[in-house]
Motif scaffolding. Structure first.
Motif, short mmCIF file in Angstrom:
data_model
loop_
_atom_site.label_atom_id
_atom_site.label_comp_id
_atom_site.label_asym_id
_atom_site.label_seq_id
_atom_site.Cartn_x
_atom_site.Cartn_y
_atom_site.Cartn_z
N GLY A 186 59.58 28.01 33.14
CA GLY A 186 61.00 28.29 33.35
C GLY A 186 61.24 29.08 34.63
O GLY A 186 62.17 28.78 35.40
N ILE A 187 60.42 30.10 34.87
CA ILE A 187 60.58 30.90 36.09
C ILE A 187 60.32 30.05 37.33
O ILE A 187 61.06 30.11 38.33
CB ILE A 187 59.62 32.11 36.06
N ALA A 188 59.27 29.22 37.27
CA ALA A 188 58.95 28.37 38.43
C ALA A 188 60.08 27.39 38.71
O ALA A 188 60.44 27.14 39.87
CB ALA A 188 57.65 27.63 38.16
N ARG A 189 60.69 26.85 37.65
CA ARG A 189 61.77 25.88 37.85
C ARG A 189 62.98 26.55 38.46
O ARG A 189 63.63 26.00 39.37
CB ARG A 189 62.12 25.25 36.50
N GLU A 190 63.31 27.74 38.01
CA GLU A 190 64.47 28.45 38.56
C GLU A 190 64.27 28.77 40.04
O GLU A 190 65.18 28.55 40.86
CB GLU A 190 64.71 29.73 37.76
N ARG A 191 63.13 29.29 40.38
CA ARG A 191 62.89 29.66 41.77
C ARG A 191 62.79 28.43 42.67
O ARG A 191 63.24 28.47 43.82
CB ARG A 191 61.62 30.50 41.87
N VAL A 249 53.04 24.65 42.27
CA VAL A 249 53.58 25.95 41.88
C VAL A 249 53.36 27.01 42.94
O VAL A 249 53.95 28.09 42.89
CB VAL A 249 52.94 26.39 40.54
N ARG A 250 52.50 26.71 43.92
CA ARG A 250 52.20 27.70 44.94
C ARG A 250 53.47 28.07 45.71
O ARG A 250 54.21 27.21 46.16
CB ARG A 250 51.14 27.18 45.91
N GLY A 251 53.73 29.37 45.85
CA GLY A 251 54.90 29.86 46.56
C GLY A 251 56.08 30.18 45.67
O GLY A 251 57.07 30.74 46.14
N THR A 252 55.97 29.82 44.38
CA THR A 252 57.09 30.10 43.48
C THR A 252 56.83 31.32 42.60
O THR A 252 57.77 32.03 42.23
CB THR A 252 57.38 28.90 42.58
N GLY A 311 64.40 25.64 42.17
CA GLY A 311 65.76 25.15 42.34
C GLY A 311 66.53 25.98 43.33
O GLY A 311 67.33 25.45 44.13
N ALA A 312 66.33 27.31 43.31
CA ALA A 312 67.03 28.18 44.25
C ALA A 312 66.60 27.91 45.69
O ALA A 312 67.37 28.14 46.62
CB ALA A 312 66.77 29.64 43.88
N ARG A 313 65.41 27.40 45.86
CA ARG A 313 64.90 27.14 47.20
C ARG A 313 65.10 25.70 47.63
O ARG A 313 64.64 25.30 48.69
CB ARG A 313 63.42 27.51 47.28
N GLY A 314 65.72 24.91 46.77
CA GLY A 314 66.09 23.56 47.17
C GLY A 314 65.06 22.49 46.93
O GLY A 314 65.18 21.38 47.46
N TYR A 315 64.05 22.76 46.12
CA TYR A 315 63.10 21.68 45.82
C TYR A 315 62.84 21.63 44.30
O TYR A 315 61.74 21.64 43.81
CB TYR A 315 61.78 21.82 46.59
N GLY A 316 63.94 21.54 43.57
CA GLY A 316 63.86 21.51 42.12
C GLY A 316 63.26 20.24 41.56
O GLY A 316 63.01 20.16 40.36
N ALA A 317 63.05 19.21 42.38
CA ALA A 317 62.48 17.97 41.88
C ALA A 317 60.98 18.07 41.65
O ALA A 317 60.37 17.14 41.14
CB ALA A 317 62.78 16.83 42.84
N GLU A 318 60.38 19.17 42.06
CA GLU A 318 58.94 19.31 41.87
C GLU A 318 58.60 19.38 40.39
O GLU A 318 59.39 19.83 39.57
CB GLU A 318 58.44 20.57 42.58
N ALA A 319 57.39 18.93 40.06
CA ALA A 319 56.90 18.96 38.68
C ALA A 319 55.89 20.09 38.55
O ALA A 319 55.02 20.26 39.40
CB ALA A 319 56.26 17.63 38.32
N PHE A 320 55.99 20.86 37.45
CA PHE A 320 55.10 21.98 37.22
C PHE A 320 54.38 21.79 35.89
O PHE A 320 54.91 21.20 34.95
CB PHE A 320 55.87 23.31 37.19
N CYS A 321 53.17 22.32 35.84
CA CYS A 321 52.43 22.31 34.58
C CYS A 321 51.57 23.56 34.52
O CYS A 321 51.09 24.05 35.54
CB CYS A 321 51.58 21.06 34.46
N PHE A 322 51.40 24.10 33.30
CA PHE A 322 50.63 25.32 33.09
C PHE A 322 49.80 25.16 31.82
O PHE A 322 50.28 24.63 30.81
CB PHE A 322 51.55 26.54 32.95
N GLN A 323 48.57 25.62 31.90
CA GLN A 323 47.69 25.62 30.74
C GLN A 323 46.93 26.94 30.70
O GLN A 323 46.35 27.35 31.70
CB GLN A 323 46.70 24.45 30.81
N LEU A 324 46.95 27.60 29.55
CA LEU A 324 46.28 28.88 29.36
C LEU A 324 45.20 28.74 28.29
O LEU A 324 45.42 28.10 27.26
CB LEU A 324 47.28 29.95 28.94
#
Length: 594
Positions: free
Chosen positions: A225-230, A196-199, A232-245
């Motif tokens: 959702g925000i991380a996925r959109e950004r 997620v770093r950089g997104t 995708g806009a930068r061309g590496y939408g295949a990355e996997a993200f996870c968040f825990q609060l």
């Protein structure tokens, strides 16, 4: 799939809420794992606390998902199984080092991947939290208007890529970052992965969390959702993200003090006599008294139930290292579930002194039993041997070494049921090295059934218990010892060559050959030559009864040769001549081509 749980119904002081979300284009290739565990048992929650954890493997790893899942599940299972008298730092670091050793060793058998993953865990207890971290997973804390990263990245830049320089399973030894953090009501901790770093920016995090303050799952979904959109806009939408609060909703009062009195804080009882009473237990007999421990036969005055009580010797100071091991003995007895191992029983009421209670055994030690039953047949002795092997196996399955397997610690009840007693020399393989186990066994006292490595000060392991078990079985079947020289009399490693195994069948011809061969290997003076697993010796014991009455030939004897008639020998000769000619022609052809 996200979840949310409130811990306020479990403990009135500390209350936590949490939520999480995953985003991955291909769930089969997901490389992250997260969890929050809040014990339902109030006592365990007060002693061990609640835990939030994240693990993340590299995207080039073929078994990335398995590596993350094993790291998370393994840590949670083992951390909450550690002894109650261990503090949080001791429990967490020992579990992580043991888990790291397992992951590192298993990676050698995997092609195209490894059990390597970054890991961050926070344990919440009382008004404090404890961070344990290795690798490049990210942990942030939001407190008021401050949003800061509390974990430190362990990464190396190579060719424009960032790789973890420290992670679970990467090396046989691991350095673990440890940090104590005070808690405040309203603190929010965010766990995520390096992907997620950089997104997202700190402002994105703060806005999403505050807008979804009542729904942490929703906040995680919004961040994902925000991380996925950004991305995708930068061309590496295949990355996997996870968040825990994880949010701290309430904390215990400042002046509450220790919520639970740990066993190690209890006073050592004075020397007791028959007729004395302690915590509603009447002392009926004195079983043994040594410099380290006293054992009494007791009866609960309310239920009239009889039990065995073990207490540390009153002569021991509160700082004596033996007291910590005394607490470990209770922990071992509570977790080993086997009818062949003495059972620890829960006290009928809260203890005010340091002791533990065991189920009584109506029987006698194995050496006394044999004196009274010299006519015991081979089948009876083999049955006792198999039960004893199952007792040792039950301990090994819990990564526990007994280190004192000898006839006086083996009880035989009136139904010829075997019960292995005395945890006085037991040690855990979870420890960083075996020097402590070796010193403990020496302090408890070596005997003629102890493996040679104890006398020589070499490394000890499960195979050391295997030797003691095999030596005891050999003595049970023959009444003698396998070597002329006792292993505990050795002075150096060169003395191992002087130990020559005496065949058990030479002393007792009724011993099956398959068992004699197994005992010879299990009793090898060199620890590395013994069975790799105790189950192999148990297998030989299981099948020994079948051959107990048979006149078996030694397995080491050569097989009888099969005689062939003249035509058969001629055909075999022609076959091998043809194979040799074909190989010669192939070799000549290869040389000509070159």
């Amino acid at each position: 799939m996200s979840r949310k749980k409130d811990a306020s119904d479990v403990q009135s002081g500390l209350s936590l809420s949490f939520g999480h979300a995953f985003v991955a284009p291909d769930q089969r290739r997901h490389r992250s794992s997260m969890a929050v565990q809040i014990p339902d048992n109030p006592r365990q929650l007060e002693i061990k606390g609640a835990c939030a954890i994240i693990a993340d493997s590299t995207w080039r790893n073929a078994i990335a998902r398995q590596a993350g899942d094993i790291s998370v599940r393994g840590f949670l299972a083992d951390y909450y199984s550690t002894p109650d008298h261990w503090d949080i730092k001791t429990s967490a670091t020992r579990v992580l080092r043991a888990l790291n050793g397992w992951c590192y060793s298993q990676s050698r058998y995997v092609q195209g991947g490894s059990y390597i993953s970054s890991l961050s865990a926070i344990i919440f207890r009382g008004r404090e939290s404890f961070l344990f971290h290795m690798g490049d997973t990210l942990v942030f804390r939001l407190r008021g208007a401050e949003f800061e990263q509390i974990s430190r990245d362990h990464v190396t830049d190579l060719g424009g890529y960032r790789y973890p320089s420290r992670a679970l399973g990467m090396d046989n030894n691991v350095d673990i970052d440890h940090m104590n953090l005070s808690l405040k009501t309203g603190d929010v901790f965010l766990f995520t992965s390096q992907a997620v770093r950089g997104t997202l920016t700190p402002t994105d995090y703060m806005h999403a969390i505050r807008q979804q303050a009542s729904d942490l799952d929703g906040a995680c979904e919004r961040l994902a959702g925000i991380a996925r959109e950004r991305a995708g806009a930068r061309g590496y939408g295949a990355e996997a993200f996870c968040f825990q609060l994880v949010r701290v909703d309430s904390l215990p009062a400042q002046d509450m003090g220790p919520p639970v009195q740990l066993p190690g804080q209890l006073p050592i009882p004075a020397e007791l006599e028959i007729g004395d009473r302690i915590d509603g237990l009447l002392i009926e007999s004195i079983i043994s008294r040594t410099a380290r421990a006293h054992v009494y036969g007791v009866r609960d005055e309310a239920s009239l139930r009889r039990m065995v009580m073990k207490t540390p010797s009153p002569a021991l100071s509160s700082r004596n290292p033996y007291l910590e091991h005394f607490l470990l003995q209770q922990w071992i007895g509570e977790r080993v579930r086997s009818s062949f191992v003495v059972r620890i029983v829960a006290p009928p009421r809260p203890r005010r002194h340091l002791y533990y209670l065991m189920r009584p055994i109506e029987g006698q030690p194995l050496d006394h039993w044999l004196e009274q039953h010299p006519e015991a047949c081979i089948e009876q002795r083999l049955d006792i041997a198999r039960q004893l092997a199952r007792a040792v196996h039950a301990l090994h399955r819990r990564d526990i070494l007994h280190q004192a397997i000898r006839p006086e610690n083996i009880m035989i009840d009136q139904h010829e049921q075997v019960v292995l007693i005395d945890f006085g020399a037991c040690a855990r393989r979870l420890d960083d090295d075996n020097n402590a186990a070796l010193a403990l066994a020496r302090d408890a006292g070596l005997g003629m059934h102890s493996a040679p490595e104890y006398a020589l000060g070499l490394g000890v392991s499960r195979r050391s218990d295997q030797y003691s078990l095999a030596s005891t079985i050999y003595w049970l079947l023959t009444g003698a010892m396998p070597y002329d020289m006792a292993p505990d009399m050795l002075e150096d490693e060169q003395g191992l060559s002087l130990l020559t195994y005496r065949r058990a069948r030479d002393i007792n011809p009724q011993v099956p050959a398959i068992l004699d061969n197994a005992l010879q290997r299990a009793l090898s003076p060199c620890r590395a030559l013994r069975f790799r697993r105790l189950s192999e010796l148990i297998h030989a014991l299981r099948h020994a009864m079948t051959f107990a009455d048979a006149d078996e030939e030694d397995e080491s004897s050569p097989l009888p040769e099969k005689t062939l008639d003249a035509p058969s020998r001629h055909k075999a000769l022609r076959l091998w001549q043809g194979i040799a000619a074909t190989l010669l022609l192939s070799l000549v052809a290869v040389m000509l081509i070159k």
